[in-house]
Write an enzyme that holds these catalytic residues in place. Structure first.
Site, PDB file in Angstrom:
ATOM      1  N   CYS A   1       0.835  -1.196   0.000  1.00  0.00           N
ATOM      2  CA  CYS A   1       0.000   0.000   0.000  1.00  0.00           C
ATOM      3  C   CYS A   1       0.878   1.258   0.000  1.00  0.00           C
ATOM      4  O   CYS A   1       1.542   1.551  -0.986  1.00  0.00           O
ATOM      5  CB  CYS A   1      -0.970  -0.035   1.175  1.00  0.00           C
ATOM      6  SG  CYS A   1      -2.350   1.132   0.984  1.00  0.00           S
TER       7      CYS A   1
ATOM      8  N   HIS B   1      -3.548  -5.260   0.953  1.00  0.00           N
ATOM      9  CA  HIS B   1      -3.347  -5.576   2.365  1.00  0.00           C
ATOM     10  C   HIS B   1      -3.761  -7.029   2.596  1.00  0.00           C
ATOM     11  O   HIS B   1      -4.721  -7.524   2.009  1.00  0.00           O
ATOM     12  CB  HIS B   1      -4.219  -4.677   3.247  1.00  0.00           C
ATOM     13  CG  HIS B   1      -3.727  -3.282   3.363  1.00  0.00           C
ATOM     14  ND1 HIS B   1      -2.567  -2.946   4.013  1.00  0.00           N
ATOM     15  CD2 HIS B   1      -4.262  -2.113   2.921  1.00  0.00           C
ATOM     16  CE1 HIS B   1      -2.404  -1.643   3.979  1.00  0.00           C
ATOM     17  NE2 HIS B   1      -3.415  -1.107   3.309  1.00  0.00           N
TER      18      HIS B   1
END
Length: 511
Positions: free
Chosen positions: A352, A458
């Site tokens: 991310c 994630h």
């Protein structure tokens, strides 16, 4: 409203075991045949999960503990389980998320002056919807319920107890010392109406012979008129951490995963730069549970050649997510992290915000960072550019992975979630390892070149094929320790912990 009973699992302080007790009760009650709903009125955490919004119109964010508690209860997580989430982003400011949707970046005074009524209304509505369909709502408080300076605006504890007519179970941690003073002081400082709601106390994290606590338990029960329901042994069921309390301070070094008995010469070190605004550290927990893997949180200035336990070199580096990508990228650049990564001989994975770090630059940086810079240089390990916008993508993800770099040879379906602002595009040649069911692919999902791999997914390491590939790359072809036998689920282990709690004291029969 239904006849659902609400239990508020409150604490004498932060990090006393509230989340574990709540998850254990969720699983224990569900196994006993109750319809259970977890709940946390207001949470402050940068460890979030993407879940369906309660109105069915999309996806939103909740704290990771309520996600885990819903899994423990066997129910689908929704935004009602955590209607107000504050995600700290530095300088006394947090992103305010109400009913799963990011609403504003606010300082504490602005939150209470401008958003309090809406937040409180969202909490009441969410609880009422949960209670309409549940037999028991297991609510988790936040921090200490005895913060007398906050009682008039304590949405997580005081307001939650009152609006739900909750019974309160007080959790106190014996490991930090002063447990009986903490119990007595907390009970003394409670408002009278809340003090009357306390059904009992649970003491957590005890090591040794419980009989050593007997005199103190008797004294507390006699003095306060409140039963001690259980003394729970020290155990880590493996539930995800909700906040950064368990992480080292920014300038310190911390080791996770060093208690598996593997000899030092058979270990692999995964270095994780300790970003100032690090978020979703739970992404690293699956790696730390692999036998032989040592996850080391290290200062941004740490030498990768000596970062491991005993001065070992790093075998892999993972750049985690961050709540403030721009300011953390500046800090990493100033510490010389980019130069050290460019000479590092091993796999580098960015997740991310960490993926955004790896690129050439971030455009429209003022959208997220402090200051008015329109572009900030990245670390330059991947030929990609990220452009920020005010929009935020929040959704669960199930992607097809055809890996490259440290995940070369992996073909699998992987699950996780996206929570990020900004879109990433290639400005040079990269391999693109992911495809989403809606046809999205390319650097919008992830990119790899050489031993550098970045992705917006994630939860990547919770997928065994991806996790094993990165661990194999870290070991560099040397023999790995045997895999451990799978333990019971963390929800079952948490349920076993709380099985000693006499739930009949709070009116739930013999569950």
């Amino acid at each position: 409203m239904s006849d659902a009973r609400t239990l508020l699992i409150a604490g004498t302080a932060s990090h006393v075991g509230k989340s574990t007790v709540a998850a254990g009760l969720c699983r224990r009650l569900a196994e006993a045949g109750y319809d259970v709903a977890p709940f946390k009125a207001q949470n402050m955490s940068n460890n979030a999960r993407a879940v369906p919004q309660a109105n069915g119109e999309g996806f939103g964010e909740i704290g990771v503990s309520q996600y885990a508690q819903a899994r423990a209860a066997g129910v689908r997580p929704t935004t009602d389980h955590n209607p107000v989430l504050l995600k700290p982003r530095g300088d006394g400011e947090s992103q305010l998320v109400i009913d799963g949707e990011a609403r504003a970046n606010v300082a504490a005074d602005a939150y209470y002056e401008e958003w309090w009524d809406e937040a409180r209304g969202a909490v009441r509505a969410a609880h009422d919807r949960l209670a309409a369909d549940a037999d028991v709502v297991v609510a988790e408080g936040a921090g200490s319920i005895a913060e007398i300076n906050l009682h008039h605006r304590d949405l997580s504890n005081v307001e939650a107890a009152r609006l739900s007519d909750a019974d309160i179970v007080l959790v106190a941690d014996v490991e930090r010392g002063g447990v009986f003073a903490a119990i007595v002081g907390t009970l003394d400082l409670l408002p009278d109406d809340l003090r009357e709601r306390v059904a009992g106390v649970v003491i957590t994290k005890f090591r040794g012979d419980r009989s050593l606590l007997a005199d103190g338990v008797d004294a507390v029960e006699e003095r306060m008129g409140v039963p001690v329901l259980a003394v729970l042994p020290y155990d880590d069921p493996g539930l995800p951490e909700e906040d950064s309390v368990a992480l080292p301070a920014r300038g310190d070094r911390g080791l996770v995963g060093g208690d598996d008995g593997v000899d030092a010469e058979r270990t692999a070190t995964v270095a994780v730069p300790r970003l100032p605004h690090l978020s979703n550290a739970t992404d690293l927990e699956p790696l730390a549970r692999v036998p032989g893997v040592r996850v080391v949180y290290a200062p941004l200035s740490a030498d990768l050649r000596t970062v491991g336990p005993g001065g070992q070199a790093a075998d892999a580096v993972v750049l985690p997510g961050t709540k403030n990508t721009v300011d953390d990228l500046r800090a990493a650049s100033e510490a010389g992290l980019g130069e050290r990564l460019r000479t590092f001989d091993g796999p580098v994975v960015g997740l991310c915000g960490g993926y955004q770090f790896l690129g050439e630059r971030i455009e429209r940086a003022s959208v997220e960072g402090t200051g008015d810079a329109e572009a900030v240089s990245g670390l330059g390990l991947l030929p990609v550019v990220t452009r920020f916008s005010a929009d935020k993508r929040v959704e669960p993800a199930t992607w097809t992975l055809d890996g490259g770099g440290p995940l070369a040879g992996v073909s699998a379906t992987v699950d996780g979630y996206e929570i990020h602002a900004g879109e990433t595009r290639a400005v040079g040649r990269v391999d693109t390892p992911f495809v989403a069911p809606d046809g999205r692919d390319g650097p919008e999902l992830g990119a790899t070149r050489g031993e550098v791999f970045g992705t917006y997914l994630h939860g990547l390491f919770a997928n065994r094929p991806a996790r094993e590939a990165v661990v194999d790359a870290a070991y560099g072809g040397t023999e790995r320790p045997d895999a451990a036998v799978d333990d019971p689920s963390p929800y079952d282990r948490a349920a076993d912990l709380v099985s000693r709690v006499a739930l009949d004291v709070v009116g739930l029969g013999d569950a």
